[in-house]
Design a protein around this motif. Sequence first.
Motif, PDB file in Angstrom:
ATOM      1  N   THR A  14     -28.965  44.442 -37.958  1.00 22.50           N
ATOM      2  CA  THR A  14     -29.732  43.194 -37.827  1.00 22.50           C
ATOM      3  C   THR A  14     -29.168  42.121 -38.724  1.00 22.50           C
ATOM      4  N   TRP A  15     -28.813  42.498 -39.960  1.00 22.22           N
ATOM      5  CA  TRP A  15     -28.314  41.478 -40.875  1.00 22.22           C
ATOM      6  C   TRP A  15     -26.985  40.891 -40.401  1.00 22.22           C
ATOM      7  N   VAL A  16     -26.057  41.728 -39.947  1.00 20.58           N
ATOM      8  CA  VAL A  16     -24.756  41.199 -39.533  1.00 20.58           C
ATOM      9  C   VAL A  16     -24.866  40.419 -38.231  1.00 20.58           C
ATOM     10  N   THR A  17     -25.991  40.549 -37.519  1.00 18.95           N
ATOM     11  CA  THR A  17     -26.212  39.794 -36.293  1.00 18.95           C
ATOM     12  C   THR A  17     -26.953  38.495 -36.552  1.00 18.95           C
ATOM     13  N   LYS A  18     -27.945  38.542 -37.453  1.00 22.86           N
ATOM     14  CA  LYS A  18     -28.849  37.403 -37.624  1.00 22.86           C
ATOM     15  C   LYS A  18     -28.814  36.753 -39.000  1.00 22.86           C
ATOM     16  N   GLY A  19     -28.149  37.369 -39.949  1.00 25.69           N
ATOM     17  CA  GLY A  19     -28.139  36.816 -41.301  1.00 25.69           C
ATOM     18  C   GLY A  19     -27.407  35.492 -41.388  1.00 25.69           C
ATOM     19  N   PRO A  20     -27.845  34.581 -42.277  1.00 26.70           N
ATOM     20  CA  PRO A  20     -27.175  33.289 -42.434  1.00 26.70           C
ATOM     21  C   PRO A  20     -25.963  33.375 -43.364  1.00 26.70           C
ATOM     22  N   ASP A  21     -25.037  32.458 -43.202  1.00 26.40           N
ATOM     23  CA  ASP A  21     -23.918  32.282 -44.127  1.00 26.40           C
ATOM     24  C   ASP A  21     -23.140  33.584 -44.343  1.00 26.40           C
ATOM     25  N   LEU A  22     -22.883  34.291 -43.260  1.00 31.01           N
ATOM     26  CA  LEU A  22     -22.261  35.608 -43.367  1.00 31.01           C
ATOM     27  C   LEU A  22     -20.798  35.552 -43.796  1.00 31.01           C
ATOM     28  N   ALA A  23     -20.149  34.415 -43.596  1.00 26.86           N
ATOM     29  CA  ALA A  23     -18.716  34.330 -43.891  1.00 26.86           C
ATOM     30  C   ALA A  23     -18.420  34.044 -45.354  1.00 26.86           C
ATOM     31  N   ALA A  24     -19.395  33.539 -46.098  1.00 28.56           N
ATOM     32  CA  ALA A  24     -19.147  33.096 -47.463  1.00 28.56           C
ATOM     33  C   ALA A  24     -18.688  34.240 -48.359  1.00 28.56           C
TER      34      ALA A  24
ATOM     35  N   ALA B 284     -43.313  36.610 -46.553  1.00 30.86           N
ATOM     36  CA  ALA B 284     -42.842  37.546 -45.540  1.00 30.86           C
ATOM     37  C   ALA B 284     -41.555  37.076 -44.875  1.00 30.86           C
ATOM     38  N   GLY B 285     -41.350  35.766 -44.779  1.00 32.31           N
ATOM     39  CA  GLY B 285     -40.173  35.236 -44.105  1.00 32.31           C
ATOM     40  C   GLY B 285     -38.960  35.074 -44.989  1.00 32.31           C
ATOM     41  N   ASP B 286     -39.069  35.375 -46.278  1.00 34.87           N
ATOM     42  CA  ASP B 286     -37.943  35.232 -47.201  1.00 34.87           C
ATOM     43  C   ASP B 286     -37.066  36.477 -47.155  1.00 34.87           C
ATOM     44  N   THR B 287     -35.776  36.267 -46.953  1.00 31.42           N
ATOM     45  CA  THR B 287     -34.847  37.388 -46.887  1.00 31.42           C
ATOM     46  C   THR B 287     -33.564  37.023 -47.612  1.00 31.42           C
ATOM     47  N   GLY B 288     -32.632  37.956 -47.707  1.00 28.46           N
ATOM     48  CA  GLY B 288     -31.368  37.682 -48.379  1.00 28.46           C
ATOM     49  C   GLY B 288     -30.431  38.861 -48.284  1.00 28.46           C
ATOM     50  N   GLY B 289     -29.159  38.579 -48.115  1.00 30.02           N
ATOM     51  CA  GLY B 289     -28.175  39.637 -47.958  1.00 30.02           C
ATOM     52  C   GLY B 289     -28.091  40.561 -49.156  1.00 30.02           C
ATOM     53  N   PHE B 290     -28.271  40.007 -50.361  1.00 26.62           N
ATOM     54  CA  PHE B 290     -28.169  40.851 -51.552  1.00 26.62           C
ATOM     55  C   PHE B 290     -29.266  41.915 -51.573  1.00 26.62           C
ATOM     56  N   ALA B 291     -30.456  41.551 -51.085  1.00 22.51           N
ATOM     57  CA  ALA B 291     -31.551  42.511 -51.041  1.00 22.51           C
ATOM     58  C   ALA B 291     -31.324  43.567 -49.962  1.00 22.51           C
ATOM     59  N   VAL B 292     -30.757  43.153 -48.835  1.00 17.10           N
ATOM     60  CA  VAL B 292     -30.431  44.114 -47.778  1.00 17.10           C
ATOM     61  C   VAL B 292     -29.428  45.141 -48.311  1.00 17.10           C
ATOM     62  N   GLY B 293     -28.435  44.663 -49.061  1.00 19.35           N
ATOM     63  CA  GLY B 293     -27.464  45.586 -49.647  1.00 19.35           C
ATOM     64  C   GLY B 293     -28.118  46.600 -50.567  1.00 19.35           C
ATOM     65  N   SER B 294     -29.051  46.140 -51.399  1.00 14.49           N
ATOM     66  CA  SER B 294     -29.743  47.054 -52.307  1.00 14.49           C
ATOM     67  C   SER B 294     -30.639  48.021 -51.541  1.00 14.49           C
ATOM     68  N   PHE B 295     -31.249  47.554 -50.452  1.00 15.18           N
ATOM     69  CA  PHE B 295     -32.033  48.433 -49.590  1.00 15.18           C
ATOM     70  C   PHE B 295     -31.154  49.571 -49.067  1.00 15.18           C
ATOM     71  N   LEU B 296     -29.935  49.250 -48.660  1.00 14.23           N
ATOM     72  CA  LEU B 296     -29.046  50.245 -48.059  1.00 14.23           C
ATOM     73  C   LEU B 296     -28.532  51.255 -49.079  1.00 14.23           C
ATOM     74  N   ILE B 297     -28.217  50.807 -50.299  1.00 16.46           N
ATOM     75  CA  ILE B 297     -27.763  51.787 -51.291  1.00 16.46           C
ATOM     76  C   ILE B 297     -28.937  52.633 -51.781  1.00 16.46           C
TER      77      ILE B 297
END
Length: 300
Positions: free
Chosen positions: A11-21, A275-288
């Motif tokens: 989901t993150w790699v499909t819908k996450g913002p600013d994925l290229a940075a 509930a609508g706040d998200t972030g790639g760094f948190a997704v990474g921590s969720f996965l580890i």
Amino acid sequence: MTDTMIKVSATWVTKGPDLAANNWSNANFHVGNLAQVRTTGISNHKTWPWVQANKYLLPVDPANPFAPDAQSTGEPYLDVAYFHPEPEVLQPLRDNLRAQVKDGKTHYWRSPDALNMALPSFTRVAVADQDQAMLDYSFKSYRSLKARTFNEFTGLWSLNVQTNGWAVQGLAKAMLALPADHPYRAEYAKTLRKSVQTLKFLQRHDGFWGSTGKDSAATAMITYAIAAGINAGVLDRETYLPHVQKGWQALLTALDTDGTLGWVAARNSWKPASAGDTGGFAVGSFLIAGQQLVPLTPGC
């Protein structure tokens, strides 16, 4: 659990913002993304293209070449080198870290989150290269930061609960990178134990950790660190496993139906998350965190 990890990363790699940075948040995500790959065997084929697009470079500011935030990009480079061991993948990281060791100053780590942004890469490169000078330098930097920002009485790092999450996440990573009998590992484990002894009392009734409300980022980081400590044999399973399980269940409630992780507070912020706040760094921590939970919950 593994199905959830796959869904959340996809989901993150499909819908996450600013994925290229090329930045610290995407770096933390890609560490988690590769943890998901190594745990489940299922790849979304996104991290290697991101690393190639970065040309293996760190996002270094010439005015501050040893900033931990920029060095955080090196951690997913180290992970991707497991699959792509070409020397050029890690050369810019090695050059930057060696230059900092040669510089010798230990004041660059100003905030406890440097323990996640920089310490794991220093430790892993030093171990791989058998570079004792690098290992000693990063330990001295850790001791300097600890003297300035760690409360020996409370076991907590300065700023807020998420800051403590960054710190224990980084300590756990560095601990896992060192041999079991290494004295620096023992010190990192000792400080990790001291921190989580207090953090376990700060877990909310709903399983989250957070400074001004529930925060999925802080919760994922602390859940990871405690689970890693249990797996490494430095935290008592009977005492701490219930906190890990409660934290993971809380994180599952923060996922919406498509697998987006919500309730993510901004980095080290006192502003409540929604509930609508998200972030790639948190997704990474969720996965580890999920990666560490898998061996603690067989058959998941």
